[in-house]
Enzyme design. Structure first.
Site, PDB file in Angstrom:
ATOM      1  N   ARG A 139       1.153  -1.126  -0.320  1.00 37.81           N
ATOM      2  CA  ARG A 139      -0.177   0.016  -0.214  1.00 37.81           C
ATOM      3  C   ARG A 139       0.731   1.230   0.106  1.00 37.81           C
ATOM      4  NH1 ARG A 139      -3.760  -3.312   3.162  1.00 37.81           N
ATOM      5  NH2 ARG A 139      -2.679  -3.123   5.117  1.00 37.81           N
ATOM      6  N   PHE A 156     -11.046  -5.201  -5.811  1.00 34.85           N
ATOM      7  CA  PHE A 156     -11.760  -6.049  -4.357  1.00 34.85           C
ATOM      8  C   PHE A 156     -10.733  -5.673  -3.331  1.00 34.85           C
ATOM      9  CE2 PHE A 156     -10.309  -8.669  -8.514  1.00 34.85           C
ATOM     10  CZ  PHE A 156     -11.576 -10.008  -7.975  1.00 34.85           C
ATOM     11  N   ASP A 163     -15.699  -3.051  -4.867  1.00 34.95           N
ATOM     12  CA  ASP A 163     -15.858  -4.286  -3.978  1.00 34.95           C
ATOM     13  C   ASP A 163     -17.626  -5.177  -4.140  1.00 34.95           C
ATOM     14  OD1 ASP A 163     -14.005  -5.586  -1.394  1.00 34.95           O
ATOM     15  OD2 ASP A 163     -15.975  -6.259  -1.518  1.00 34.95           O
ATOM     16  N   SER A 164     -18.054  -6.412  -3.826  1.00 37.55           N
ATOM     17  CA  SER A 164     -18.700  -6.966  -4.019  1.00 37.55           C
ATOM     18  C   SER A 164     -19.316  -6.857  -2.620  1.00 37.55           C
ATOM     19  CB  SER A 164     -19.359  -8.037  -4.845  1.00 37.55           C
ATOM     20  OG  SER A 164     -18.124  -8.810  -3.568  1.00 37.55           O
ATOM     21  N   ASP A 210      -6.288  -7.359  -5.975  1.00 44.75           N
ATOM     22  CA  ASP A 210      -5.743  -8.205  -4.581  1.00 44.75           C
ATOM     23  C   ASP A 210      -7.264  -9.223  -4.506  1.00 44.75           C
ATOM     24  OD1 ASP A 210      -4.500  -9.432  -2.653  1.00 44.75           O
ATOM     25  OD2 ASP A 210      -5.316  -6.786  -1.813  1.00 44.75           O
ATOM     26  N   CYS A 246      -3.051 -14.234  -3.294  1.00 42.80           N
ATOM     27  CA  CYS A 246      -2.931 -14.513  -2.265  1.00 42.80           C
ATOM     28  C   CYS A 246      -3.065 -16.100  -1.860  1.00 42.80           C
ATOM     29  CB  CYS A 246      -3.823 -14.160  -0.923  1.00 42.80           C
ATOM     30  SG  CYS A 246      -5.411 -13.944  -1.223  1.00 42.80           S
TER      31      CYS A 246
HETATM   32  N1  SAH Z   1      -6.965  -5.092  -1.481  1.00 42.91           N
HETATM   33  C1  SAH Z   1      -8.180  -5.485   0.287  1.00 42.91           C
HETATM   34  C2  SAH Z   1      -7.826  -6.518   0.951  1.00 42.91           C
HETATM   35  C3  SAH Z   1      -8.876  -7.698  -0.158  1.00 42.91           C
HETATM   36  S1  SAH Z   1      -9.603  -9.090   0.125  1.00 42.91           S
HETATM   37  C4  SAH Z   1      -7.153  -4.396   1.507  1.00 42.91           C
HETATM   38  O1  SAH Z   1      -5.875  -4.033   0.499  1.00 42.91           O
HETATM   39  O2  SAH Z   1      -7.300  -4.860   2.773  1.00 42.91           O
HETATM   40  C5  SAH Z   1     -10.597  -9.916  -1.302  1.00 42.91           C
HETATM   41  C6  SAH Z   1     -12.191  -8.880  -1.237  1.00 42.91           C
HETATM   42  O3  SAH Z   1     -12.606  -9.168  -2.198  1.00 42.91           O
HETATM   43  C7  SAH Z   1     -13.332  -8.612  -0.768  1.00 42.91           C
HETATM   44  O4  SAH Z   1     -13.678  -7.729  -0.313  1.00 42.91           O
HETATM   45  C8  SAH Z   1     -14.236  -9.542  -0.309  1.00 42.91           C
HETATM   46  O5  SAH Z   1     -15.670  -8.939  -0.651  1.00 42.91           O
HETATM   47  C9  SAH Z   1     -13.947  -9.453  -2.220  1.00 42.91           C
HETATM   48  N2  SAH Z   1     -15.049 -10.342  -3.279  1.00 42.91           N
HETATM   49  C10 SAH Z   1     -14.154 -11.279  -3.547  1.00 42.91           C
HETATM   50  N3  SAH Z   1     -14.981 -11.675  -4.719  1.00 42.91           N
HETATM   51  C11 SAH Z   1     -15.506 -10.617  -5.804  1.00 42.91           C
HETATM   52  C12 SAH Z   1     -16.049 -10.382  -7.291  1.00 42.91           C
HETATM   53  N4  SAH Z   1     -15.789 -11.529  -7.489  1.00 42.91           N
HETATM   54  N5  SAH Z   1     -15.997  -9.003  -7.146  1.00 42.91           N
HETATM   55  C13 SAH Z   1     -15.798  -7.445  -6.154  1.00 42.91           C
HETATM   56  N6  SAH Z   1     -15.045  -7.805  -4.886  1.00 42.91           N
HETATM   57  C14 SAH Z   1     -14.705  -9.589  -4.884  1.00 42.91           C
END
Ligand code: SAH
Length: 396
Positions: free
Chosen positions: A211, A227, A249-250, A300, A340
């Site tokens: 970040r 995400f 995000d979803s 991510d 991850c």
């Molecule tokens: N980058 C973030 C962590 C990501 S965690 C950080 O630095 O804090 C993964 C995220 O992906 C979660 O919030 C989850 O809600 C979201 N997610 C999972 N599948 C998804 C999809 N198909 N479309 C959008 N978001 C999704």
């Protein structure tokens, strides 16, 4: 007298290399009786003692090594030593100085298989994810309080891994009066962390350094953060001077939390932030159809492959989002792309992304290999602990 695990002949190699996991198929038999979490001696078929481990009869990881020193006793003092060493290791790292959110114990790499401890200001969040650490929970709590002087400890032993160990989830306060959420400062940005309902122990501390990199790369750029969860990358991009950040995000609650954290930082220009509650796979297609372009894209995603058995299917998902991500980059644009998934190695991930670039008909170069920060060390003998891997790419 401790019970003893005798390793099958020819199956000792991992322990000869000081790998902490003894798999079920490597155990010839158990001599004596042991309950889950009990300490057992680990021996070769011809009686050579290799060390001591925690017995976990319900798990495919049948035992986790505490020590490769056959003479070391596993007692309260052992856990005090291990916890003190883990905390001191972080204190010695300049990159972590002044950070409120730090992983203090990272399981196997800190010689405490199954234990995760994250510090958010003066609150510790502890997760006990294996039978061994579950058995020693009181000793571990006492050792942590002694090593950190933390005022509050909250337990988040609710990961899927715990089920594989035959353990029920356990969550709740363990010490003091831990709040339900904590506001931390990361590279000067304030972020609210939901300790009770948040993912993992509340926040993705493993991405802290990445970040920071986003912040450094952000000035003047049009950023797409896919995400985004609670907006960690978004807030740093804004702090770095991004022209605009679109975050996707979803999860509605994650997006609401992200916006609440943004409001904690009046110095950041909230009018540059746009939020979309959407499926990333669909949104990327929509953006492509409307010919949008970005200068910095962050991908991510959640763990697509929990184990190597899922790597094939995960590969298709990585290939799909990375192809679209590369196509949405302006020339000279940057892609920060992550996996991850423990079941996907760094080399495998690189090959998925390379295939995505080829599908996209795009030339790109790797500028940097990315990984978790130094508070997430990896045991030299157990590279599968390197679960987070990423690439910083530049499109030609
Ligand atoms: N980058 C973030 C962590 C990501 S965690 C950080 O630095 O804090 C993964 C995220 O992906 C979660 O919030 C989850 O809600 C979201 N997610 C999972 N599948 C998804 C999809 N198909 N479309 C959008 N978001 C999704």
């Amino acid at each position: 007298m401790s019970a003893r695990i005798v390793l099958a002949r020819g199956k000792e190699a991992p322990q000869f290399r000081r790998h902490p996991w003894v798999f079920a198929n490597a155990v010839e038999h158990l001599n004596g009786r042991a309950r889950p979490g009990d300490t057992v001696l680990v021996e070769t078929h011809d009686g050579r003692v290799l060390g001591r481990a925690a017995w976990s009869p319900d798990s495919q990881i049948r035992a986790r090594m505490w020590t490769f020193d056959a003479d070391e006793t596993i007692d309260d003092a052992f856990f005090r030593r291990r916890v003190t060493t883990a905390v001191a290791r972080r204190a010695a790292l300049p990159a972590l100085a002044g950070q409120d959110g730090v992983r203090l114990v990272h399981g196997e790499a800190d010689g405490l298989p199954g234990l995760v401890v994250d510090r958010y200001g003066d609150v510790l969040v502890m997760a006990l994810n294996a039978a061994g650490v579950e058995k020693w929970r009181e000793a571990l709590l006492a050792a942590l309080l002694r090593a950190t002087g933390a005022a509050h400890v909250y337990e988040r032993s609710d990961s899927d891994v715990r089920r594989l160990e035959g353990l029920e989830p356990r969550v709740g306060p363990l010490h003091g009066a831990p709040p339900a959420s904590s506001v931390i400062r990361e590279h000067g940005v304030r972020i609210a962390v939901d300790l009770v309902e948040g993912h993992k122990t509340g926040f993705y501390l493993d991405q802290r350094d990445n970040r920071r990199l986003t912040r450094d790369l952000a000035p003047g750029r049009r950023v797409l953060n896919c995400f985004c969860y609670t907006g960690g990358f978004t807030l740093q991009a804004l702090a770095g001077g991004a022209r605009e950040v679109l975050s996707v995000d979803s999860s509605g609650p994650a997006l609401a939390a992200a916006q609440a954290s943004l409001a904690l930082n009046p110095a950041l220009d909230a009018t540059r932030a746009r939020w979309r509650d959407a499926d990333v796979f669909e949104l990327l297609r929509e953006l492509k159809s409307t010919d949008e372009r970005f200068d910095l894209i962050i991908l991510d995603p959640p763990k697509f492959a929990p184990s190597s058995a899922h790597a094939e299917r995960a590969g298709r998902a990585y290939r799909d989002i990375n192809r679209l991500g590369l196509q949405l980059l302006a020339p000279g644009g940057l892609l920060m792309t992550y996996s991850c998934s423990g079941g996907v190695s760094a080399e495998r991930f690189r090959s998925f992304v390379a295939a995505a670039a080829s599908d996209a008909g795009v030339d790109a170069v790797t500028l940097q290999h990315l990984q978790a920060g130094p508070d997430h060390p990896v045991a030299l003998a157990a590279p599968e602990g390197e679960y987070l891997k990423g690439l910083l790419l530049m499109r030609n």
